[in-house]
Scaffold this active site. Structure first.
Site, short mmCIF file in Angstrom:
data_model
loop_
_atom_site.label_atom_id
_atom_site.label_comp_id
_atom_site.label_asym_id
_atom_site.label_seq_id
_atom_site.Cartn_x
_atom_site.Cartn_y
_atom_site.Cartn_z
N LYS A 1 0.87 -1.16 0.28
CA LYS A 1 -0.11 -0.26 -0.64
C LYS A 1 0.96 1.67 0.33
CE LYS A 1 -3.38 3.31 1.42
NZ LYS A 1 -4.69 3.50 0.47
N CYS B 1 -3.80 11.31 1.43
CA CYS B 1 -3.20 9.84 1.42
C CYS B 1 -1.27 9.86 0.14
CB CYS B 1 -3.98 8.54 0.18
SG CYS B 1 -6.00 8.76 0.83
N1 SAJ Z 1 -2.11 14.89 -8.67
C1 SAJ Z 1 -1.29 16.23 -9.47
N2 SAJ Z 1 -1.16 14.56 -10.89
C2 SAJ Z 1 -1.40 14.19 -11.17
C3 SAJ Z 1 -1.87 13.06 -10.42
C4 SAJ Z 1 -2.32 14.13 -9.15
O1 SAJ Z 1 -0.16 16.74 -9.12
O2 SAJ Z 1 -0.67 13.71 -12.08
C5 SAJ Z 1 -2.59 15.11 -7.19
C6 SAJ Z 1 -4.06 15.24 -7.62
O3 SAJ Z 1 -4.19 16.91 -7.89
C7 SAJ Z 1 -4.37 15.87 -5.41
C8 SAJ Z 1 -3.23 14.50 -5.19
O4 SAJ Z 1 -1.83 14.44 -6.51
O5 SAJ Z 1 -3.36 16.16 -5.51
C9 SAJ Z 1 -3.29 12.68 -4.93
O6 SAJ Z 1 -4.53 12.35 -5.58
P1 SAJ Z 1 -4.56 11.20 -7.57
O7 SAJ Z 1 -5.74 11.18 -7.58
O8 SAJ Z 1 -3.06 10.73 -6.93
O9 SAJ Z 1 -5.05 10.32 -5.68
P2 SAJ Z 1 -6.03 10.30 -4.62
O10 SAJ Z 1 -4.97 11.03 -2.57
O11 SAJ Z 1 -7.37 10.60 -5.22
O12 SAJ Z 1 -5.51 8.22 -3.89
C10 SAJ Z 1 -4.74 7.90 -4.11
C11 SAJ Z 1 -5.26 6.61 -4.60
N3 SAJ Z 1 -3.63 6.11 -4.86
C12 SAJ Z 1 -2.97 5.67 -5.75
O13 SAJ Z 1 -3.71 5.88 -7.73
C13 SAJ Z 1 -1.87 4.57 -6.23
C14 SAJ Z 1 -6.01 5.82 -4.30
O14 SAJ Z 1 -6.36 4.46 -5.15
C15 SAJ Z 1 -5.98 5.16 -3.11
O15 SAJ Z 1 -6.56 4.52 -2.40
C16 SAJ Z 1 -6.08 6.99 -1.80
O16 SAJ Z 1 -4.72 7.11 -2.59
C17 SAJ Z 1 -5.33 6.07 -1.13
O17 SAJ Z 1 -6.62 5.94 0.24
O18 SAJ Z 1 -4.54 5.42 -0.48
#
Ligand code: SAJ
Length: 416
Positions: A214, A268
């Protein structure tokens, strides 16, 4: 001894616990959702929800009405217990397991032989063993996996959640699951529980590997976002359009650069990599640096806006988006909130905050006189600087004429 689960208690009615409770109840299982907040308990028992997640309200209402789901402040005797409480960071960036410990100690008095305890909360490696130790401390009359292996009275596993906010109900059912039992028997029993509603594969492993998996998934994403953010800084300095650059580079069959942005938010990705850094500081230099790169991005944006505002007579700054990512209303750990607040505190001009998914600014904005929640069109009209912070779908259909003559800082590449 029957292995079927007729009654399950879930500790923590947050973004993971409540949807999991509703989905298990939908399988005909009696589910008790335990939360220490009486308001949350009352809301759920009225068939309502206190968080925003598509379709969850309908399912919770249906399950409460059917008598399959109810909430309570105290843990009750059950066949299985799922711990889904937060594991935040302490101020020194080390994991805070206090809520998990309280949950374990609250379960202990009602534990019975052959019960299954699952830790879903994201935990540092060793967290599940700590749960076993806390339970054993409270219940010397029972045996636990670290003492008796497969013959233990109580079975314990770590099964991390992996769902994406905004798609939780679909992903809870469809995503593959990692099931990390403290023994093989623990894995078998935990898999049986998840198989009641998970359509994806359930991959079994040991608890420590499940914990690490994780953390690794979220650290992988953090490192990749940091790479994109670092490239965006270099592009800014060299006057190159980063969005165009990334599109071009991604045409390579083995390159897939993520999107830069104003920073990394949520509970996360910005948190979990620290758990790895804490466990092995000497070997996690890249992961640590990625955290630093992503955490420094908001300040970089703030400095950039300040420099531009200083060059104007009467700066009016429209800040588009406060949520931590696109198309959700969640402002938790949002880099945009940090940026808008610090710009307002710096008193460099009028700030028009645009966030179509909320009705009022967060409480800590109340004392700031130069910032107001404004509609999209009005902000576009009145501002001379437009700072795009979140790539909400509703911001994408902007009339290019409305952006003419404005200074645009597009941190998400929506209008690039
Ligand atoms: N972000 C960027 N650039 C990107 C992708 C995301 O700047 O290309 C930023 C987003 O704007 C946001 C942050 O990253 O601020 C996180 O967003 P996210 O969509 O990557 O992830 P979370 O936090 O909504 O959910 C993540 C997911 N983990 C992965 O994709 C590896 C989800 O599957 C997990 O269940 C969740 O964390 C968790 O609960 O741990």
């Amino acid at each position: 001894m029957s292995d079927a689960f007729n009654k399950i208690s879930i500790i923590g009615m947050g973004y993971i616990g409540l949807p999991t409770a509703a989905i298990l109840a939908n399988q005909g299982i009696e589910v008790v959702g335990v939360d220490k907040n009486p308001k949350v308990v009352k809301t759920i028992n009225q068939g309502q929800i206190h968080i925003v997640e598509p379709d969850l309200d309908t399912l919770v209402r249906k399950m409460v009405k059917a008598g399959k789901l109810r909430a309570a402040e105290q843990v009750e005797a059950s066949q299985a217990f799922i711990i889904a409480v937060p594991t935040p960071l302490k101020s020194d960036n080390t994991p805070d397991m206090t809520f998990v410990e309280s949950a374990a100690r609250a379960i202990a008095p009602v534990l019975q032989k052959n019960n299954l305890v699952i830790l879903e909360s994201t935990s540092p490696v060793g967290g599940t063993e700590s749960v076993a130790n806390w339970l054993a401390e409270e219940r010397p009359d029972l045996t636990f996996p670290h003492q008796a292996g497969d013959l233990a009275d109580i079975h314990i596993a770590h099964c991390p959640e992996r769902v994406l906010p905004g798609h939780i109900l679909r992903e809870l059912v469809g995503n593959a699951r990692i099931v990390g039992g403290m023994t093989a028997k623990c894995s078998v029993r935990a898999t049986a529980l998840y198989k009641t509603f998970v359509k994806g594969e359930c991959y079994t492993t040991d608890a420590r590997t499940a914990e690490m998996a994780k953390l690794t998934e979220n650290a992988f994403r953090d490192v990749n976002i940091a790479f994109a953010n670092e490239i965006s800084l270099i592009c800014d300095q060299l006057d190159i359009n980063v969005w165009n650059l990334i599109d071009l580079a991604n045409h390579h069959p083995r390159v897939n650069i993520l999107r830069p942005g104003p920073g990394v938010g949520g509970h996360c990705i910005a948190v979990d990599p620290w758990f790895l850094v804490h466990s092995s500081p000497e070997h996690s230099k890249l992961i640590h640096t990625a955290r630093t790169v992503n955490d420094s991005k908001p300040q970089y944006i703030i400095n950039k806006v300040k420099r531009i505002a200083d060059s104007l007579k009467a700066p009016v700054i429209a800040c588009m988006g406060l949520a931590f990512k696109a198309d959700i209303d969640d402002l938790r750990e949002s880099p945009s909130v940090k940026i808008v607040k610090q710009l307002a505190e710096a008193d460099i001009g009028d700030i028009l905050a645009v966030e179509p998914h909320i009705d009022a600014l967060p409480e800590d904005f109340q004392n700031l006189k130069n910032v107001s929640l404004t509609g999209f069109e009005k902000a576009l009209e009145q501002a001379n600087i437009i700072l795009l912070l979140v790539d909400h779908q509703v911001f994408s259909n902007v009339d290019p004429v409305a952006l003419k003559e404005k200074i645009i800082i597009d941190t998400k590449g929506l209008w690039a």
